[in-house]
Scaffold this motif. Structure first.
Motif, PDB file in Angstrom:
ATOM      1  N   GLY A 173       5.209   7.299   5.269  1.00 27.06           N
ATOM      2  CA  GLY A 173       4.672   6.403   4.255  1.00 27.06           C
ATOM      3  C   GLY A 173       3.940   7.177   3.179  1.00 27.06           C
ATOM      4  N   MET A 174       4.259   6.883   1.925  1.00 23.71           N
ATOM      5  CA  MET A 174       3.592   7.541   0.801  1.00 23.71           C
ATOM      6  C   MET A 174       2.949   6.493  -0.094  1.00 23.71           C
ATOM      7  N   PRO A 175       1.705   6.730  -0.513  1.00 25.59           N
ATOM      8  CA  PRO A 175       0.884   7.891  -0.159  1.00 25.59           C
ATOM      9  C   PRO A 175       0.427   7.827   1.298  1.00 25.59           C
ATOM     10  N   VAL A 176       0.098   8.982   1.849  1.00 25.82           N
ATOM     11  CA  VAL A 176      -0.395   9.026   3.229  1.00 25.82           C
ATOM     12  C   VAL A 176      -1.827   8.507   3.232  1.00 25.82           C
ATOM     13  N   LEU A 177      -2.094   7.529   4.083  1.00 25.36           N
ATOM     14  CA  LEU A 177      -3.397   6.872   4.099  1.00 25.36           C
ATOM     15  C   LEU A 177      -4.179   7.183   5.368  1.00 25.36           C
ATOM     16  N   LEU A 236       0.802  -1.223   0.000  1.00 25.47           N
ATOM     17  CA  LEU A 236       0.000   0.000   0.000  1.00 25.47           C
ATOM     18  C   LEU A 236       0.839   1.278   0.000  1.00 25.47           C
ATOM     19  N   GLN A 237       2.045   1.195   0.533  1.00 29.36           N
ATOM     20  CA  GLN A 237       2.876   2.390   0.685  1.00 29.36           C
ATOM     21  C   GLN A 237       4.351   2.090   0.410  1.00 29.36           C
ATOM     22  N   THR A 238       5.058   3.154   0.106  1.00 28.27           N
ATOM     23  CA  THR A 238       6.515   3.115   0.148  1.00 28.27           C
ATOM     24  C   THR A 238       6.906   3.895   1.390  1.00 28.27           C
ATOM     25  N   ILE A 239       7.601   3.247   2.324  1.00 26.61           N
ATOM     26  CA  ILE A 239       7.837   3.836   3.642  1.00 26.61           C
ATOM     27  C   ILE A 239       9.315   4.135   3.847  1.00 26.61           C
ATOM     28  N   PHE A 240       9.554   5.378   4.259  1.00 27.43           N
ATOM     29  CA  PHE A 240      10.908   5.799   4.618  1.00 27.43           C
ATOM     30  C   PHE A 240      11.000   5.823   6.135  1.00 27.43           C
ATOM     31  N   TYR A 241      11.858   4.970   6.698  1.00 27.69           N
ATOM     32  CA  TYR A 241      12.084   4.911   8.138  1.00 27.69           C
ATOM     33  C   TYR A 241      13.332   5.730   8.476  1.00 27.69           C
TER      34      TYR A 241
END
Length: 242
Positions: free
Chosen positions: A170-174, A154-159
């Motif tokens: 996380g993008m897109p923001v849900l 659902l997202q591409t997340i940068f930690y």
């Protein structure tokens, strides 16, 4: 300096009239070398009349060239230090023209993160949290240390982490129903844009100083030019009246 952020400089350097300073910088040494042995005045005879033509300019071209030198140096500093993000996306409209997936902003944020100062990182985290685009991760939750975002379904997340605290973007923001929050892509974009825009303070200051010096010299030459033109018109008017 808030009025002289990187995007302002880009707009400034794109003004057509200032591009002539770059042309003047290039042409003057060539023209000066050609005309250095020519007389200041030249006689032209047309029929029975002889006219004396002055080959000198109505302003100090040397000063104008010096003004162009400072301008060109400022332009070079701009091209060296202006962040690529600002050069490429000078507005959200520019960003949209590339038709990026909403996930791409997470990658942009990951490339920005190591370039920011501590103060910029604090500001970045604070802004994202206030807008509810990013959240702090509970110590008991999972955390993946990686320089690159993690691609999920659902997202591409940068930690990322700062002073021991852990966060994720996380993008897109849900929302709670896993629906993209309207305007969130634009909101995150401008947080990334803002941090790049205010970066490299010293380089922006140097450009400002160079442009001020260039502008002061240019203003003096412009006054010379206006004075010479006004003097010519005055002599013509007084000559006609008599």
């Amino acid at each position: 300096m808030n009025n002289f952020r990187w995007e302002k400089y880009k707009s400034f350097f794109q003004i057509t009239i200032f591009k002539y300073l770059v042309m003047w910088f290039s042409l003057v040494p060539i023209v000066a070398n050609i005309i250095q042995n020519l007389p200041d005045k030249y006689e032209v005879t047309l029929g029975t009349q002889t006219y004396l033509i002055s080959l000198t300019l109505p302003f100090n071209w040397q000063l104008l060239w010096i003004s162009s030198v400072f301008f060109v140096i400022a332009l070079v500093v701009y091209h060296i230090f202006c962040p690529n993000f600002i050069s490429k996306y000078n507005s959200f409209k520019d960003y949209e023209s590339y038709s990026h997936d909403p996930r791409w902003v997470a990658w942009e944020a990951s490339m920005l993160w190591p370039k920011m100062t501590d103060e910029q990182k604090k500001k970045f985290i604070s802004r994202l949290q206030v807008k509810e685009y990013s959240s702090e991760i509970d110590e008991k939750g999972s955390f993946i240390i990686s320089k690159k975002p993690i691609v999920n379904k659902l997202q591409t997340i940068f930690y990322f982490q700062h002073y021991g605290k852990k966060y994720k973007l996380g993008m897109p923001v849900l929302d709670s129903k896993n629906k993209e929050i309207e305007g969130s892509e634009k909101g995150v974009f401008f947080e990334v844009f803002g941090r790049y825009s205010e970066s490299n303070y010293l380089a922006r200051l140097i450009i400002l100083i160079l442009l001020i010096i260039s502008g002061m010299i240019f203003g003096f030459v412009l006054c010379q030019h206006l004075y010479s033109g006004a003097q010519f018109v005055w002599n013509w008017v007084t000559g006609v009246s008599t």
